[in-house]
Design a protein around this motif. Structure first.
Motif, PDB file in Angstrom:
ATOM      1  N   ASP A  44      22.921   6.609   1.768  1.00 12.75           N
ATOM      2  CA  ASP A  44      22.108   5.423   1.506  1.00 12.75           C
ATOM      3  C   ASP A  44      20.658   5.749   1.855  1.00 12.75           C
ATOM      4  N   SER A  45      19.866   6.091   0.845  1.00 13.59           N
ATOM      5  CA  SER A  45      18.476   6.483   1.068  1.00 13.59           C
ATOM      6  C   SER A  45      17.646   5.333   1.618  1.00 13.59           C
ATOM      7  N   GLN A  46      17.910   4.118   1.168  1.00 14.08           N
ATOM      8  CA  GLN A  46      17.133   2.974   1.641  1.00 14.08           C
ATOM      9  C   GLN A  46      17.397   2.726   3.125  1.00 14.08           C
ATOM     10  N   ALA A  47      18.658   2.774   3.529  1.00 18.58           N
ATOM     11  CA  ALA A  47      18.969   2.591   4.951  1.00 18.58           C
ATOM     12  C   ALA A  47      18.407   3.743   5.779  1.00 18.58           C
ATOM     13  N   ALA A  48      18.377   4.951   5.221  1.00 15.93           N
ATOM     14  CA  ALA A  48      17.796   6.089   5.931  1.00 15.93           C
ATOM     15  C   ALA A  48      16.299   5.882   6.134  1.00 15.93           C
ATOM     16  N   LEU A  49      15.637   5.341   5.126  1.00 13.19           N
ATOM     17  CA  LEU A  49      14.207   5.056   5.251  1.00 13.19           C
ATOM     18  C   LEU A  49      13.963   4.021   6.342  1.00 13.19           C
ATOM     19  N   VAL A  50      14.808   3.000   6.408  1.00 14.47           N
ATOM     20  CA  VAL A  50      14.693   1.997   7.472  1.00 14.47           C
ATOM     21  C   VAL A  50      14.922   2.652   8.826  1.00 14.47           C
ATOM     22  N   ALA A  51      15.937   3.507   8.910  1.00  7.23           N
ATOM     23  CA  ALA A  51      16.241   4.169  10.183  1.00  7.23           C
ATOM     24  C   ALA A  51      15.040   4.956  10.689  1.00  7.23           C
ATOM     25  N   LEU A  55       7.214  13.511  -0.894  1.00 14.71           N
ATOM     26  CA  LEU A  55       7.776  12.174  -1.124  1.00 14.71           C
ATOM     27  C   LEU A  55       9.296  12.221  -1.042  1.00 14.71           C
ATOM     28  N   GLN A  56       9.882  13.316  -1.525  1.00 15.12           N
ATOM     29  CA  GLN A  56      11.329  13.458  -1.450  1.00 15.12           C
ATOM     30  C   GLN A  56      11.785  13.558   0.004  1.00 15.12           C
ATOM     31  N   PHE A  57      11.029  14.300   0.834  1.00 16.40           N
ATOM     32  CA  PHE A  57      11.335  14.373   2.261  1.00 16.40           C
ATOM     33  C   PHE A  57      11.210  13.005   2.916  1.00 16.40           C
ATOM     34  N   ALA A  58      10.181  12.238   2.528  1.00 11.45           N
ATOM     35  CA  ALA A  58       9.857  10.989   3.206  1.00 11.45           C
ATOM     36  C   ALA A  58      10.781   9.855   2.827  1.00 11.45           C
ATOM     37  N   ALA A  59      11.159   9.774   1.543  1.00 11.09           N
ATOM     38  CA  ALA A  59      11.891   8.593   1.086  1.00 11.09           C
ATOM     39  C   ALA A  59      13.001   8.873   0.092  1.00 11.09           C
ATOM     40  N   ALA A  60      12.965  10.021  -0.584  1.00  5.09           N
ATOM     41  CA  ALA A  60      13.988  10.363  -1.579  1.00  5.09           C
ATOM     42  C   ALA A  60      14.182   9.213  -2.569  1.00  5.09           C
ATOM     43  N   GLY A  61      15.424   8.774  -2.744  1.00  4.20           N
ATOM     44  CA  GLY A  61      15.713   7.731  -3.714  1.00  4.20           C
ATOM     45  C   GLY A  61      15.170   6.369  -3.352  1.00  4.20           C
ATOM     46  N   ALA A  62      14.728   6.182  -2.116  1.00 12.54           N
ATOM     47  CA  ALA A  62      14.178   4.890  -1.706  1.00 12.54           C
ATOM     48  C   ALA A  62      12.710   4.736  -2.088  1.00 12.54           C
ATOM     49  N   ALA A  63      12.087   5.804  -2.556  1.00  9.24           N
ATOM     50  CA  ALA A  63      10.685   5.712  -2.979  1.00  9.24           C
ATOM     51  C   ALA A  63      10.581   4.834  -4.215  1.00  9.24           C
ATOM     52  N   SER A  64       9.565   4.029  -4.262  1.00  7.80           N
ATOM     53  CA  SER A  64       9.404   3.121  -5.395  1.00  7.80           C
ATOM     54  C   SER A  64       8.905   3.884  -6.625  1.00  7.80           C
ATOM     55  N   ALA A  65       9.232   3.352  -7.791  1.00  7.31           N
ATOM     56  CA  ALA A  65       8.764   3.964  -9.049  1.00  7.31           C
ATOM     57  C   ALA A  65       7.244   3.943  -9.112  1.00  7.31           C
ATOM     58  N   GLU A  66       6.637   2.902  -8.559  1.00  6.78           N
ATOM     59  CA  GLU A  66       5.183   2.799  -8.588  1.00  6.78           C
ATOM     60  C   GLU A  66       4.538   3.914  -7.763  1.00  6.78           C
ATOM     61  N   THR A  67       5.104   4.201  -6.605  1.00  5.74           N
ATOM     62  CA  THR A  67       4.566   5.282  -5.781  1.00  5.74           C
ATOM     63  C   THR A  67       4.694   6.620  -6.497  1.00  5.74           C
ATOM     64  N   ARG A  68       5.832   6.857  -7.143  1.00  7.50           N
ATOM     65  CA  ARG A  68       6.014   8.115  -7.866  1.00  7.50           C
ATOM     66  C   ARG A  68       4.995   8.243  -8.996  1.00  7.50           C
ATOM     67  N   ARG A  69       4.797   7.175  -9.761  1.00  6.32           N
ATOM     68  CA  ARG A  69       3.844   7.226 -10.875  1.00  6.32           C
ATOM     69  C   ARG A  69       2.433   7.475 -10.361  1.00  6.32           C
ATOM     70  N   THR A  70       2.093   6.806  -9.270  1.00  6.23           N
ATOM     71  CA  THR A  70       0.744   6.957  -8.719  1.00  6.23           C
ATOM     72  C   THR A  70       0.485   8.403  -8.323  1.00  6.23           C
ATOM     73  N   ILE A  71       1.450   9.035  -7.698  1.00  5.88           N
ATOM     74  CA  ILE A  71       1.275  10.431  -7.275  1.00  5.88           C
ATOM     75  C   ILE A  71       1.244  11.365  -8.471  1.00  5.88           C
ATOM     76  N   GLU A  72       2.098  11.098  -9.446  1.00  2.00           N
ATOM     77  CA  GLU A  72       2.146  11.952 -10.640  1.00  2.00           C
ATOM     78  C   GLU A  72       0.851  11.880 -11.438  1.00  2.00           C
ATOM     79  N   ARG A  73       0.191  10.733 -11.434  1.00  2.00           N
ATOM     80  CA  ARG A  73      -1.022  10.548 -12.227  1.00  2.00           C
ATOM     81  C   ARG A  73      -2.299  10.943 -11.485  1.00  2.00           C
ATOM     82  N   ALA A  74      -2.163  11.415 -10.277  1.00  2.00           N
ATOM     83  CA  ALA A  74      -3.357  11.804  -9.507  1.00  2.00           C
ATOM     84  C   ALA A  74      -4.089  12.935 -10.209  1.00  2.00           C
TER      85      ALA A  74
END
Length: 513
Positions: free
Chosen positions: A4-11, A475-494
């Motif tokens: 559970d990536s989301q619960a891992a992010l909370v942890a 980002l994969q280390f920090a949040a993996a599947g819990a990362a939001s699509a918006e954050t991924r797009r923002t980083i990809e478009r930098a």
């Protein structure tokens, strides 16, 4: 077992300092058993203690300060004795000007500023053949023992936070250190003692009993110095009678208002005065060592207010040190203390508006276990509310800087950059603006100017490290599947890796807990 990536992010974000980069695998490890991952640190109480080469005890540091102050005094006296008498020869032909008015001084200054060099005078920027070379910049002064100690203590704390697997116990240390805060800006003793205070009075009790931590804190020389209790004399004590000086209520007031009962906890000004009388004589030995080892806690019978005292309706008739320790033990068990601590604890870890049911549950555990702080922390981790609440709390500057260092897998070797950035962001290490500590709310840390400064620091980190790092991997280390699509797009478009890294550090996944 499902991950559970989301619960891992909370942890990692709510309870710790975020995932470490590199080969740590923190997010993967947390995702299989998030609650067990957090609670694992609670089973290692010795892991909270901080011992590092060169870190000294409070008495040792006190004696170092006293010796340093003596050296400074002797150097000043020697320099003064060696300095020639400054008696410029009198010009017998010059008119005597005894008292220059402010208006006349301003007039002369203005004339000098407006004067222009004549044709025969050399211009300031022209180098003359026999002109003396410009004075070299003075070499930086070596750090004194106070500065060296503060930096060594800071580095030990930062390294521990950076290397911790989850960081839950380090977050607990930071919470309690801010609750029972002192300020290193109080003076030289406070500055050299700040780290030792946390190591000696906070860390040993983070997973122990609140009453033990309370006693250790209030008897620590750093707290006594910070709130001036060494100046407090019982009016009827021998010292009070001889010196014609009386109570200082600073420590008593903060014990009731900030450390135990809280505002509205049922005490009166009369109780503040009574507690101030009860803890007269709580002090530390000075440089002469007349009362004990210099820099150590001592009870000065001659400064203690004699006789029984009434606090919160109860009479304390024990004599001496035992009177104050009995009062602290009762304050630690007071229902208002349980409510105040539980509310503050949930506010710190879960939300600015603490869920009432969770506060009540932690309050009951605090009362039932006689202030067992490990039990309270365990109850917090076991609660569904702590896992279901959205990650809306903004990380404090300290949390943000430590989380960034962890993700970048950079263990600090020098505390300078951290200390400078903490000053810039308004959270100087161990130096809150008042005895109530640093604020713990989004309103305090989310002001536009503060966010802009965080962005500046993130941009500096990006410019320095971005070329050698793939932000999407981080980002994969920090949040993996819990990362939001918006954050991924923002980083990809930098526009560059440097910009992408700065944007990652400013993303909700890195700024929120």
């Amino acid at each position: 077992m499902a991950r559970d990536s989301q619960a891992a992010l909370v942890a990692l974000n709510r309870f710790g300092f975020g995932a470490r980069g590199g080969a740590s695998g923190d997010l993967v490890n947390a995702s299989s058993d998030p609650r067990g991952f957090v609670k694992a640190e609670l089973s290692r109480p010795n892991g909270v203690l901080l011992e590092a080469p060169g870190l000294q005890s409070t008495p040792q540091l006190g004696q170092a300060v006293f010796a340093y102050q003596d050296q400074v005094k002797q150097a000043r006296e020697a320099a003064k004795a060696a300095a020639p008498a400054e008696t410029p020869p009198a010009d017998q032909n010059a008119p005597l000007r005894r008292s220059l008015s402010l208006n006349a001084a301003a007039e002369i200054t203005g004339q000098m500023a407006d004067a222009k060099p004549t044709g025969s005078a050399p211009k300031p920027e022209t180098m003359q053949p026999n002109a003396a070379p410009p004075a070299a910049k003075p070499a930086p002064q070596p750090l004194n023992v106070i500065q060296k100690t503060f930096r060594a203590e800071a580095l030990a704390r930062l390294q521990r936070a950076t290397l911790a697997e989850c960081g839950f116990t380090e977050r607990l240390v930071a919470f309690w250190s801010n609750h029972f805060c002192i300020s290193a800006s109080k003076g030289e003793l406070a500055r050299i003692w700040a780290g030792a205070f946390e190591r000696e009075a906070i860390r040993p009790h983070v997973l122990g009993r609140f009453a033990d931590m309370l006693r250790a804190v209030e008897q620590h020389p750093a707290m006594l110095f910070f709130l001036d209790n060494q100046q407090s004399l019982g009016p009827d004590s021998r010292a009070g009678q001889n010196r014609k000086r009386g109570l200082n209520e600073n420590l008593a007031r903060e014990i009731l208002e900030l450390h135990t009962l809280g505002v509205g906890g049922g005490y009166t000004q009369g109780d503040v005065t009574s507690l101030a009388r009860i803890i007269t004589g709580w002090t530390f030995a000075g440089r002469q060592g007349q009362l004990g080892v210099p820099g150590s806690f001592v009870f000065n019978t001659n400064a203690h207010q004699p006789g029984p005292q009434v606090l919160l309706g109860k009479t304390y008739d024990k004599a001496g040190l035992a009177q104050g320790e009995a009062a602290l033990a009762d304050l630690a068990r007071h229902p208002s203390t349980a409510n105040f601590i539980a509310t503050k604890f949930v506010r710190h870890f879960v939300a600015d508006e603490p869920p009432p049911a969770l506060v009540a549950r932690l309050r009951d555990v605090f009362v039932r276990t006689d202030g067992d702080l490990k039990a309270m922390a365990t109850t917090l981790v076991d609660s569904d509310e702590a896992w279901k609440a959205p990650l809306t709390k903004l990380r404090s500057p300290y949390d943000f800087l430590v989380a960034s260092g962890r993700l970048l897998a950079r263990v600090p070797e020098d505390p300078g950059a951290y200390l400078n950035n903490l000053n810039l962001l308004g959270q100087p290490l161990w130096s809150p603006p008042g005895p109530n500590g640093f604020p713990d709310s989004n309103a305090a840390w989310g002001a536009p100017e503060g966010i802009k400064l965080r962005l500046d620091i993130a941009a500096q980190i990006g410019a320095r490290l971005g070329n050698n790092i793939d932000p999407l991997d981080l980002l994969q280390f920090a949040a993996a599947g819990a990362a939001s699509a918006e954050t991924r797009r923002t980083i990809e478009r930098a526009e560059s890796r440097q910009q992408a890294l700065a944007l990652l550090l400013m993303s909700p996944e890195m700024q929120r807990r």
